[in-house]
Each structure stands twice: as structure tokens, then as C-alpha cells.
Design a protein around this motif. Structure first.
Motif, short mmCIF file in Angstrom:
data_model
loop_
_atom_site.label_atom_id
_atom_site.label_comp_id
_atom_site.label_asym_id
_atom_site.label_seq_id
_atom_site.Cartn_x
_atom_site.Cartn_y
_atom_site.Cartn_z
N ASN A 146 -1.83 4.11 -1.28
CA ASN A 146 -1.52 5.04 -0.31
C ASN A 146 -3.14 5.08 0.47
O ASN A 146 -3.48 6.31 0.56
N SER A 202 0.24 3.22 -6.50
CA SER A 202 0.02 4.53 -6.21
C SER A 202 -1.30 4.21 -5.44
O SER A 202 -2.23 4.85 -5.88
N ASP A 214 6.49 4.87 13.83
CA ASP A 214 6.02 6.04 13.45
C ASP A 214 5.51 7.11 14.59
O ASP A 214 5.15 8.26 14.59
N ASN A 255 0.68 -1.07 0.02
CA ASN A 255 0.19 0.02 0.04
C ASN A 255 0.93 1.31 0.11
O ASN A 255 0.51 2.29 -0.54
N THR A 256 1.93 1.05 0.57
CA THR A 256 2.74 2.50 0.57
C THR A 256 3.84 2.50 -0.17
O THR A 256 4.84 3.42 -0.28
N LEU A 257 4.13 1.26 -1.26
CA LEU A 257 5.21 1.36 -2.04
C LEU A 257 4.84 2.36 -3.26
O LEU A 257 3.76 2.23 -3.90
N GLN A 258 6.10 2.55 -3.97
CA GLN A 258 5.99 3.38 -5.46
C GLN A 258 6.13 2.22 -6.59
O GLN A 258 5.43 2.43 -7.50
N ASN A 282 3.66 -0.34 11.29
CA ASN A 282 2.62 0.77 11.52
C ASN A 282 0.98 0.52 11.15
O ASN A 282 0.42 1.38 10.68
#
Length: 658
Positions: free
Chosen positions: A244, A242, A301, A228-231, A271
């Protein structure tokens, strides 16, 4: 594709049943202590496994052209566009042709299909996606979470059960595809929410999302949270990401692990809140491999998160899904698996509803009144079905004192921590194994600590000083952590069945005759005794069933000692014995142990020690000592020793006082 089964003669069925019964082993379980352990109820909030106030509505979304599934063809409220999942999953050409013939599409046109339970109300409501794992692709798995959908929707959640049956069957290494599909579903949900018409228009709170999966879906849920947080797709930068989304929580039900390994590594995760459920009598994922993902999860975080595990004794793999039921090895599971050993189906689903609902209420709706049950499940004892549970817990304020990784020095813990012992029978650090044979293990090391306070000799009541194991914090570490009276100590402990031999009598060298003649005489006497005395029989670890307990001592910088018994904070059990198979001896052939080592987490509030010993100052904590004075002999696996300098009071509310 599936073939119609040929009729089996009645005589053959009877003969098979007789032969199976003849080979069946006697039922054998660990002693059930649930009547005592679950006799408490200190949480006063409403039972989260019971329906809420919302009326439940249902809908479907999908391609609108599905060849096999009427609900995703004629009954869709929202039509979705197919997606190309082929970069993340592959099928052998011959199998691909058969699949396309049956389904009417291939991996380049995978459908976004889902069945939804949602509350009848204004919203916006948090969104939960659940995805099944591998199963017979023609025995559709997605309806199997209807019981969760109805419950959660009545309590104000939207639950979508995803259809990934078309990726099921004889595939391997496709869990990255399952994960990517979950994120593509979230993209569809964003469109549903942004639309100006339809039942989901502005009804979805996309800042409160949870992903849930079962079996291979359990691994996929964690992989999706990592993606989910990777490019970029980790294994091919040509595939750009994309996503996020605001994924707050992940639920893994009896998950696999490492069937997909991004860049040939175990999937990292950080997180998010994480809940792991596994059954001791899982006939499919027979080892609790989800514990590795639990261990890999990190909180970095500075935000409030927690992770928890519930290991349910006598639960299997499939009873959390109403389609799979108790057939962990397929329709003929009863021929090999001993289905008599399982908890009732409704009990297993009640546990699932209870723990999952409470977890989502706490992490998505902020209902902190349910947090204590993840620290100590006895706080909700009356809600749990009567069986035994081993639980794990850690929240983001945890600071490691010793996790036994990264060095080979027994005398060192985390930076600023030293370790020593007194009168132990054994002390080593080693990996925690899984129950299966081979080299597969939990990928985490721990301290293995054994003691026997009895002094060897004819007097079986003669005891020496209780053995101990001590972790000492440096002054600079205590100062940096700013430990307060509202802090807590963490211990994770799994007793073993090993019982060390009695302690040797200390030698008195002060009165010994040291002349050459005396020394020679003693040497001859020792040699003669060795010849005459037979070798002792090998110890039988399984014979050691003495309950384990010991004292946890906290020492401050001024030398004040405060003490608490470990069993005040959770049950301490010997390994729970598991036999999956009908045939006697089959478990011993397949597994190296008839149990799984699942370390139980103990959270000990410093305020309890200060109350018991007013002179003790938690803010000046110097040492954590395990004094083995309540059980004269035993061996434990110790891991994840830590401190939260100031734990959120919501976690330690509603304490149980045995």
C-alpha cells in the motif's frame, strides 16, 4: 556460467564479414517527415531533458556481503536484509546450484541491492525505482541507467537502479518475483527515510513514488503496481501482502507482457499514470506488446490520471540502457540484425530523458506545463531527436463513445450510441493484429473502414459523394455527460495500406427496357464480356502511398455542422516500414507485416469547432462524423472514439496551428 571465448582466426573473421555483407539487404525506410512534424515548439517551459539546478550525489545500499559486486559489499551506505523470493520465482535444481556457486546465495536469500543518484538538498524528494530486464547475468545491467539517474537527481528526484542481475538468465515466468522485489525495495526505502541518521533521513517523499522498468522489468513495474494494493499473492493466499505505497506513476520501457499472468489472467491495472516507450526496430521484444497493458489500464477513482505511449521509429530495445547498447540479440547481434537501421544511441537516450523526465515532472511534481506534449508531441518538436513518433494518449476524463468491444453489432457503440455509414467500400470490426506471425494480437477490437470515392469507369476524375462514417449520441447520453464548450473529442486511428476498388456506378432503373428480349440480350452480353475480359490482377496494398486525411464533422442537435481537418491535430501516417534483419527476405519469413499498427491518438477540442462555426453549440453535440473528402480512397483502423465533456485546459494548452 560463462566460458572464455576461443580466439577466431583473422581469415575466418574476414570471410564471415564478406558473406554477411553479400547477404545484406538494401536499407529501406518509410519517408521521414520529421523536418515538418517537429518544426513546431509551443511549450515555453525549460527543456526537461537538460540538467537541473541540484548537485548530484550517489550512494549504494545492499547486503554488504555480495560476492561478485564490490559496490554492494564494501561501499554500502545502508545495509539491507536478504529476502526469500522463492515463492515467486523458481530455478531448475542444476541451474540453481551453478547460480549459488557464482553468487554465493540462492532465491531464499535474495539481496536488496541498489545504486542511487540523489539531489544534494533538504528535500523531501520524490522517489523513482528503475529495474532492468533479462540479460547476461554477469554483464550487470543496473549501471545502464546512469544517464537517467544523473539527469533526474539534478532535477530533484531520487533514482534507485535495482540490482536483479541474479534473477537473469535462462528463467521463465519469474516476473512476479521481479515485481515483488520492487515492493520489498520500497519497504527498505521507508526504513531509510524513517531513520534518524544517514543521507536519506527524512529526505524521501513517500507520497510521490514512481516505478520504472525495462523489458521484463517493464512488465514487473506494472505487476508491482497491481500487487501494491492486494492483500494476497494472487496465485497463493499463503503469501500475504501489506504494501500500500503511494505509487503514482509507472514507466514501461520496451516491456514484455503476459510472461506472468496472475490467476491465469492478463495483469489488470488501474488508477496510476502510465508511460510506455517502444522502438519500431526492437530486435528483442519485436512486437509492441506493451500496448496491451496500455489498453488494460483503467481510471476508476475520479482522480486526475493519464496514460501515454511514444513509439519511436528506428529505436531498438537496448539503447535505452548503456550496458545493453545495440546488441538486442547478444554480443553477436550484428551478424543477424541490421544495426545500420538504428537511430544514433544518443538520440534514443535523449528521447528517453525527454519523455521520462517530462512525465515524472508532470505526475510527481505537478508541473502541468509539460502535459501538452503527451497529447501532441509536436508541442515540443524542437526537443525531440529527428525521427518519427507515433503517440497515444488518454486521460481520466475520457468517456467511451465506441471502443468496439463486447458485442457484434456494427450499428452500436457504447450504450446510447448508434453508428451508420454512407458509401463506404468496406466496414467491419476486427481485432488489431501484431506484426508477428501466429495468433498473437493486441487483444482489442477496432472498426476497419475503407472508402473509394472514385466512380468506376474510364473517367478517372469522376467522383461520387464522399463516403462517411457517423456516430450519433442519444439525447439522454448528452444530458448525462453534461458536455461543455471546454470538452474534447478523442479518435485513435491507424491507416493501413489497403486501397478499396473504385465505387460502382449507381444503376439507373428508370429508363431500362424490361421486356424479356431486352433482359435476355443484356444477360448474353454480360456473359460474353466475362469470357473476354481477363481477371484483374490482385491489388497490391503496399502500392497505396497516398497521404491520408479527412474531415471531422461535429453536428449539434439543431443541425449546425462544424468541420476540422484531422491533420490539424497530429500527423496521419501510413504504417512505418520496419526491417530488422541483415539478410534479405528474413523479415518476410518471420513477420506477417513489415510494420506495427499503432493507432495515433487525436484530441480535438470542441472550442476549435465552435470558433470555426459560431452557430455550432458543443453542449448540444449530436453526432461525430468522419467525412472522407480529403483523400479519395483509403482504409483506416478506428478505435477509442470518446469524449471528455470538460477536459482540463492544461492538457490542451499550447496548441499547434499548422
Amino acid at each position: 556460467m560463462a566460458l572464455m571465448p576461443r580466439p577466431v582466426p583473422r581469415a575466418a573473421l574476414v570471410m564471415t564479414a564478406l558473406l554477411t555483407a553479400a547477404c545484406s539487404q538494401a536499407l529501406k525506410f518509410s519517408k521521414d517527415d520529421s523536418a515538418t512534424v517537429l518544426s513546431y515548439q509551443t511549450i515555453t517551459a525549460p527543456n526537461p531533458s537538460l540538467p537541473g539546478a541540484f548537485k548530484v550525489r550517489t550512494m549504494y545500499y545492499g547486503s554488504g556481503t555480495d560476492k561478485q559486486r564490490k559496490e554492494f559489499k564494501d561501499s554500502v551506505t545502508y545495509k539491507t536484509k536478504p529476502v526469500d523470493v522463492s515463492p515467486y520465482a523458481t530455478i531448475a535444481p542444476a541451474q540453481a546450484a551453478d547460480r549459488k556457486k557464482y553468487w554465493g546465495f540462492d532465491l531464499k536469500a535474495a539481496p536488496i541491492n541498489g545504486r542511487v543518484w540523489y539531489p544534494d538538498g533538504a528535500g523531501p524528494f520524490p522517489l523513482v525505482l528503475v529495474v532492468h530486464g533479462n540479460h547476461n547475468p554477469e554483464d550487470y545491467s543496473d549501471p545502464g541507467y546512469d544517464y537517467l539517474g544523473k539527469l533526474l537527481a539534478s532535477r530533484g528526484f531520487i533514482l534507485a537502479s535495482l540490482d536483479e542481475n541474479w534473477i537473469n538468465g535462462a528463467l521463465r515466468g519469474e516476473n512476479d518475483g521481479r515485481a515483488w522485489m520492487m515492493l520489498k525495495h520500497l519497504e527498505s526505502w521507508k526504513r531509510f527515510n524513517d531513520s534518524t541518521a544517514g543521507p536519506m533521513s527524512h529526505k524521501v517523499d513517500l507520497t510521490r513514488i514512481a516505478l520504472m522498468g525495462h523489458s521484463r522489468g517493464g512488465e514487473a513495474a506494472a505487476v508491482a503496481a497491481a500487487f501494491n494494493t492486494l492483500q494476497y499473492y494472487p496465485d497463493d493466499a499463503k503469501q500475504k501482502f501489506s504494501f500500500n505505497f503511494a505509487i503514482k506513476s509507472v514507466v514501461a520501457i520496451a516491456p514484455v507482457d503476459a510472461q506472468y499472468m496472475p490467476t491465469s489472467q492478463y495483469t489488470p491495472l488501474e488508477n496510476v499514470n502510465y508511460l510506455l516507450l517502444h522502438g519500431s526496430h526492437d530486435g528483442d521484444v519485436a512486437t509492441a506488446v506493451g500496448m496491451r497493458q496500455y489498453e488494460r489500464l483503467r481510471f476508476t477513482d475520479g482522480q486526475p490520471h493519464f496514460k501515454s505511449m511514444f513509439f519511436m521509429y528506428r529505436a531498438n530495445h537496448g539503447q535505452w540502457n548503456t550496458v545493453w547498447q545495440n546488441k538486442d540479440n547478444g554480443p553477436r547481434s550484428g551478424r543477424t540484425l541490421d544495426l545500420r537501421t538504428l537511430v544514433p544511441i544518443e538520440d534514443q537516450r535523449t528521447e528517453g530523458k525527454l519523455v521520462i523526465s517530462a512525465f515524472l515532472e508532470a505526475t510527481l511534481n505537478g508541473k502541468s506545463e509539460y502535459l501538452p506534449m503527451f497529447r501532441d508531441h509536436r508541442t515540443a518538436g524542437h526537443w525531440f531527436p529527428k525521427t518519427m513518433y507515433t503517440t497515444r494518449f488518454q486521460e481520466s476524463g475520457y468517456r467511451a463513445v465506441a471502443e468496439y468491444e463486447g458485442d457484434i453489432d456494427l450499428a452500436s457503440g457504447a450504450p446510447g450510441v448508434t453508428i451508420d455509414s454512407d458509401s463506404l467500400a468496406s466496414w467491419k470490426e476486427n481485432v488489431i493484429p501484431f506484426r508477428g506471425r501466429g495468433t498473437d494480437d493486441q487483444r482489442t477490437n477496432a472498426a476497419w473502414i475503407g472508402w473509394n470515392n472514385r466512380i468506376a469507369g474510364p473517367d478517372t476524375l469522376k467522383m461520387g459523394r464522399p463516403a462517411s462514417y457517423t456516430l450519433t449520441l442519444s439525447d439522454s447520453l448528452v444530458k448525462a455527460w453534461k458536455i461543455t464548450a471546454n470538452g474534447a473529442v478523442y479518435l485513435s486511428i491507424a491507416p493501413t495500406k489497403e486501397k478499396p476498388s473504385p465505387r460502382a456506378l449507381p444503376r439507373d432503373t428508370t429508363t431500362r427496357d424490361t421486356s424479356k428480349a431486352a433482359v435476355a440480350a443484356r444477360a448474353k452480353a454480360t456473359a460474353d464480356s466475362i469470357k473476354k475480359v481477363p481477371k484483374p490482377p490482385k491489388s497490391n496494398p503496399a502500392a497505396d502511398t497516398l497521404p491520408i486525411d479527412f474531415t471531422v464533422e461535429l453536428v449539434d442537435a439543431d443541425g449546425h455542422v462544424a468541420r476540422m481537418p484531422l491533420t490539424r491535430y497530429a500527423p496521419v501516417r501510413r504504417p512505418l516500414e520496419v526491417r530488422l534483419y541483415r539478410r534479405a527476405g528474413r523479415d518476410e519469413q518471420r513477420f506477417q507485416n513489415l510494420f506495427e499498427y499503432v493507432p495515433q491518438t487525436f484530441v480535438l477540442p470542441l472550442a476549435d469547432f465552435a470558433t470555426s462555426t459560431p452557430d455550432f453549440k458543443p453542449e448540444r453535440l449530436k453526432s461525430i462524423r468522419l467525412r472522407f473528402d480529403r483523400t479519395f480512397a483509403g482504409t483506416i483502423i478506428l478505435d477509442d472514439v470518446g469524449i471528455n465533456p470538460a477536459i482540463d485546459p492544461k492538457y490542451v494548452a499550447a496548441p499547434v496551428r499548422p
